[in-house]
Design a protein around this motif. Structure first.
Motif, PDB file in Angstrom:
ATOM      1  N   GLU A  13      -3.162  -6.248   3.602  1.00  0.00           N
ATOM      2  CA  GLU A  13      -2.708  -5.447   2.464  1.00  0.00           C
ATOM      3  C   GLU A  13      -3.551  -4.189   2.279  1.00  0.00           C
ATOM      4  N   ASN A  14      -4.863  -4.284   2.474  1.00  0.00           N
ATOM      5  CA  ASN A  14      -5.740  -3.130   2.278  1.00  0.00           C
ATOM      6  C   ASN A  14      -5.528  -2.036   3.318  1.00  0.00           C
ATOM      7  N   ASP A  15      -4.907  -2.385   4.442  1.00  0.00           N
ATOM      8  CA  ASP A  15      -4.676  -1.404   5.498  1.00  0.00           C
ATOM      9  C   ASP A  15      -3.280  -0.799   5.450  1.00  0.00           C
ATOM     10  N   LEU A  16      -2.443  -1.275   4.552  1.00  0.00           N
ATOM     11  CA  LEU A  16      -1.105  -0.716   4.405  1.00  0.00           C
ATOM     12  C   LEU A  16      -1.172   0.566   3.585  1.00  0.00           C
ATOM     13  N   CYS A  17      -0.409   1.551   3.994  1.00  0.00           N
ATOM     14  CA  CYS A  17      -0.407   2.844   3.307  1.00  0.00           C
ATOM     15  C   CYS A  17       0.888   3.032   2.529  1.00  0.00           C
ATOM     16  N   ASN A  18       0.749   3.351   1.251  1.00  0.00           N
ATOM     17  CA  ASN A  18       1.896   3.704   0.408  1.00  0.00           C
ATOM     18  C   ASN A  18       2.898   2.556   0.269  1.00  0.00           C
ATOM     19  N   MET A  19       2.401   1.333   0.182  1.00  0.00           N
ATOM     20  CA  MET A  19       3.280   0.166   0.105  1.00  0.00           C
ATOM     21  C   MET A  19       3.354  -0.446  -1.293  1.00  0.00           C
ATOM     22  N   HIS A  20       2.604   0.076  -2.240  1.00  0.00           N
ATOM     23  CA  HIS A  20       2.529  -0.581  -3.547  1.00  0.00           C
ATOM     24  C   HIS A  20       3.901  -0.683  -4.211  1.00  0.00           C
ATOM     25  N   GLU A  21       4.648   0.400  -4.194  1.00  0.00           N
ATOM     26  CA  GLU A  21       5.965   0.396  -4.846  1.00  0.00           C
ATOM     27  C   GLU A  21       6.901  -0.612  -4.184  1.00  0.00           C
ATOM     28  N   TYR A  22       6.901  -0.640  -2.856  1.00  0.00           N
ATOM     29  CA  TYR A  22       7.773  -1.577  -2.142  1.00  0.00           C
ATOM     30  C   TYR A  22       7.334  -3.016  -2.396  1.00  0.00           C
ATOM     31  N   ARG A  23       6.027  -3.213  -2.456  1.00  0.00           N
ATOM     32  CA  ARG A  23       5.508  -4.548  -2.735  1.00  0.00           C
ATOM     33  C   ARG A  23       6.004  -5.035  -4.090  1.00  0.00           C
ATOM     34  N   GLU A 219      14.345  -0.121   0.678  1.00  0.00           N
ATOM     35  CA  GLU A 219      14.230   0.663   1.910  1.00  0.00           C
ATOM     36  C   GLU A 219      12.887   1.381   1.959  1.00  0.00           C
ATOM     37  N   ILE A 220      12.164   1.183   3.055  1.00  0.00           N
ATOM     38  CA  ILE A 220      10.869   1.835   3.249  1.00  0.00           C
ATOM     39  C   ILE A 220      11.093   3.200   3.894  1.00  0.00           C
ATOM     40  N   HIS A 221      10.605   4.227   3.235  1.00  0.00           N
ATOM     41  CA  HIS A 221      10.793   5.594   3.715  1.00  0.00           C
ATOM     42  C   HIS A 221       9.509   6.119   4.362  1.00  0.00           C
ATOM     43  N   GLU A 222       9.605   7.326   4.897  1.00  0.00           N
ATOM     44  CA  GLU A 222       8.428   7.967   5.480  1.00  0.00           C
ATOM     45  C   GLU A 222       7.361   8.176   4.409  1.00  0.00           C
ATOM     46  N   ILE A 223       6.119   8.023   4.804  1.00  0.00           N
ATOM     47  CA  ILE A 223       5.004   8.247   3.884  1.00  0.00           C
ATOM     48  C   ILE A 223       4.870   9.746   3.638  1.00  0.00           C
TER      49      ILE A 223
END
Length: 386
Positions: A13-23, A219-223
């Motif tokens: 989780e700490n290495d994921l970028c910009n995932m908080h909203e999707y989480r 849907e996961i979009h580009e960071i």
């Protein structure tokens, strides 16, 4: 895994970028026992956020819960689906009930299939077979056994199906799978993951399809450029390195803004330029070329698998930096010898295999390193040969 960036595997989780909203979106659906489909290009972190965040949260949030993760990437028949489901069910049982005495009691609650339980030096191994034959159980029996266990033990279940688009290629698989899911009389949440949008559209968007309008969608979009730049700078700082925002954008775009590809490149920058402070664009370009050279053997193996016409098609796509019309005159100039119908068939095959993707209406090679390999080695070698 790299020294400063993580890649080539599931990210914590700490290495994921910009995932908080999707989480948050995913967890909200899951905790309310909803069905949800998670879209996103390959290597965008879908499996990582589901397995290392959502599934872990589910498993620890209540004692009366179990989760099953099943990957259909290699499935090409109903039998393959049954095999993957059986293996995943056995793994879930072992994870949920790690104590040997406990699982022996649990196995008595499973109906329709026969557990094969073996004590080993490290613990135990578990496999599931048909009741009267040493064979993989049929798919309906697997689902029935999962339901029986959950009802007997009053368990809520999270079902995760990865690379789900592969069932689009299997005759009648969609209808069978939808029917089995709907017939499960248990409290459940279902997450379906997929990366090949055109195949997923065939499953979820066509009115005649069994999964038409099924579930909620995330849907996961580009960071965004600036968010990934901050993420990269934090990690490069540990290497005593930094890059300008403008240069960061250049290489993010060059790598199709794919997190896996970007992490790989910037990790290479960090390890190659350690303690060199601000890295100029010329040095970054050198790093990219060296990384490509280091990857040449691996990429050449991939390249050798394509037919002559597929290589011609991919070379044209690389040279054009993407194309909105593969039958247009500009693209056709670089695919001489391939008819329009032939080009359409090649495109479909390459998209079905995930080699080519569509981004904002443009067809492009999904792997930015393969695209760079083609431009550096294949097109150059062809020019030399001529």
């Amino acid at each position: 895994m790299g020294a400063f960036f993580q890649f080539d595997g599931l990210l914590d989780e700490n290495d994921l970028c910009n995932m908080h909203e999707y989480r948050e979106q995913l967890w909200n659906h899951v905790k309310h026992l909803r069905s949800v489909k998670l879209y996103g290009r390959r290597n965008f972190g879908k499996t990582s956020v589901v397995r290392n965040v959502i599934q872990k949260e589910w498993n620890k949030s209540k004692s009366k819960r179990i989760s099953i993760y099943c990957d259909f990437y290699a499935a090409s028949s109903i039998g393959d689906i049954a095999h993957e489901m059986t293996t995943a069910f056995a793994a879930a049982l072992k994870a949920a009930f790690p104590a040997s005495q406990k699982i022996q009691s649990v196995l008595q609650d499973i109906k329709n299939i026969r557990p094969v339980y073996q004590i080993t030096e490290s613990g135990f191994e578990l496999s599931l077979k048909q009741q009267k034959r040493d064979a993989i159980p049929d798919l309906p029996d697997v689902f029935a056994s999962i339901s029986a266990l959950c009802k007997k033990r009053n368990l809520e279940i999270l079902l995760i199906f990865d690379e789900f688009q592969e069932i689009a290629r299997i005759s009648k698989a969609q209808a069978i799978f939808r029917s089995l899911l709907e017939s499960m009389p248990v409290k459940k949440s279902v997450i379906i993951l997929g990366s090949k949008t055109h195949l997923l559209d065939n499953i979820f968007s066509k009115p005649a399809a069994p999964f038409y309008q099924w579930g909620y969608t995330v849907e996961i979009h580009e960071i965004p450029h600036e968010i990934y730049h901050r993420y990269a700078q934090q990690r490069l700082k540990k290497a005593g390195v930094s890059i300008s925002f403008d240069d960061s954008v250049v290489f993010q775009d060059r790598l199709l803004r794919e997190p896996e590809a970007m992490n790989r490149f910037f990790d290479y920058v960090g390890t190659s330029c350690e303690n060199h402070g601000l890295i100029k664009r010329e040095r970054l370009l050198e790093c990219f070329e060296r990384l490509l050279d280091d990857s040449r053997s691996k990429l050449s193996v991939t390249w050798d698998r394509f037919s002559a016409n597929e290589r011609c098609f991919l070379s044209a796509l690389a040279l054009s930096r993407g194309a909105d019309k593969i039958t247009g005159s500009n693209f056709a100039m670089n695919t001489k010898g391939i008819s329009r119908e032939g080009a359409r068939k090649i495109l479909k095959r390459l998209m079905d295999d995930g080699i080519v993707i569509s981004i904002d209406g443009f067809y492009t090679i999904s792997d930015p390193y393969l695209c760079a390999y083609i431009l550096k080695y294949w097109t150059r070698d062809r020019e030399v040969a001529h």
